[in-house]
Enzyme design. Structure first.
Site: not given
Length: 327
Positions: A48, A126, A128-129, A131, A217, A244, A258, A271
């Site tokens: 990260d 971001d 590291i989206d 993690t 999520h 995705k 989502r 995000d």
């Protein structure tokens, strides 16, 4: 037509590619990778911090000095008890920034602290989206967007473990508002790009859902109800991170939902900024669960929206209608 000669977009692409190389090296050696803990107990890895430092440095060198609004800051790394983590992060960053020092790395990470009220022009990152996917050795993304007065205008979305069309591991998607989207190898020549286009599938029964591997999520039970109402028979694709969005953008899936699990959680801009532009510029549609366009003009949070629906387009209205029926 998308032009990589545009200095900001080229800087974004190069920054994400460099971060992808650094993070893949960390992922390959997870035994030696340190972790910290956020207040919400989600893991934060050396990757990260290294990713954010590398991206910040590339943007500083190659693009205009616009503010950076990012997920991480260096407060914990600056603490005496985390000296070993500072050293580990710096060791990784040096592979892409040869004269990096610990102080320089920490300052680069802290560039992501920029104030953001939704106005003006700035980057959002971001580093590291996904993690948890990263720590499992699976999919994650490096997501970098440019926002101008609340509108995402450019994006670079790195998916270091996603397979490309020739079977190579590692893909980067880039997009610019009104100019389309394309993808290329994480490691190969920049010139070897392919236009990214959503699927033309308009048969609800054949819609391929993308859903998070981590059930917390999104409201997967409600997503299942939506699928039933639409008559979907295809198996969903479980994947971590903004990869995705990439699957929808290149036609490997038709829908990413989502769905918020409560009335409290609000999505963060980093995000969704990069992934949403990739899908829309590839010909798809992105809204919230009520059918409203995503509004990036409220600072660090998507305060005017609830959840996200990203689709290839033809059945978007039917999906929103099904979501209303399951509310």
């Amino acid at each position: 037509m998308l032009q990589l000669a545009h200095p900001e977009l080229l800087a974004m692409l190069n920054a994400v590619r460099a971060a992808g190389i650094v993070t893949r090296a960390v992922q390959a050696d997870l035994v030696n990778a340190g972790t910290l803990t956020k207040d919400d107990k989600s893991p934060v890895t050396v990757a990260d911090f290294a990713s954010q430092a590398v991206v910040a440095r590339y943007l500083e060198m190659m693009a205009d000095d616009y503010p950076l609004v990012a997920e991480e800051d260096a407060d914990e790394l600056r603490q005496d008890e985390n000296a070993h983590l500072r050293a580990a992060v710096t060791e990784r960053v040096v592979t892409q920034w040869s004269d990096a020092t610990e102080d320089g790395v920490l300052d680069a990470i802290d560039r992501g602290r920029a104030d953001c009220d939704g106005t003006g022009k700035y980057f959002t990152l971001d580093p590291i989206d996904g993690t948890k996917g990263f720590l499992r050795g699976e999919h994650y993304a490096i997501a970098l967007g440019m926002i101008e007065d609340g509108v995402v205008t450019a994006a670079a979305l790195g998916c270091p473990n996603l397979r490309g069309p020739a079977g190579e591991r590692g893909v980067v998607f880039v997009a610019a508002k009104g100019a389309g989207a394309m993808s290329m190898s994480l490691m190969g020549e920049i010139e070897a790009e392919q236009v990214a286009r959503v699927s033309g599938n308009d048969d609800p029964a054949n819609i391929r859902f993308c859903q998070s591997v981590v059930k917390a999520h999104s409201h997967q039970g409600r997503a299942g109800e939506v699928a039933k109402l639409l008559g979907v028979t295809a198996e969903p694709v479980a994947m971590d991170s903004q990869c995705k969005y990439a699957l929808v953008g290149r036609g490997d899936a038709e829908l990413y939902l989502r769905i918020p699990r409560d009335d409290v959680y609000v999505e963060k801009i980093w995000d969704h900024a990069a992934g949403s532009l990739v899908v829309t510029e590839a010909g798809g549609s992105v809204t919230d669960v009520n059918g409203k366009p995503l509004d990036f003009g409220h600072g660090r949070l998507l305060e005017a929206n609830r959840g996200v629906v990203a689709s290839n387009g033809p059945n978007h209205g039917a999906v929103i209608e099904a979501l209303q029926q399951t509310a």
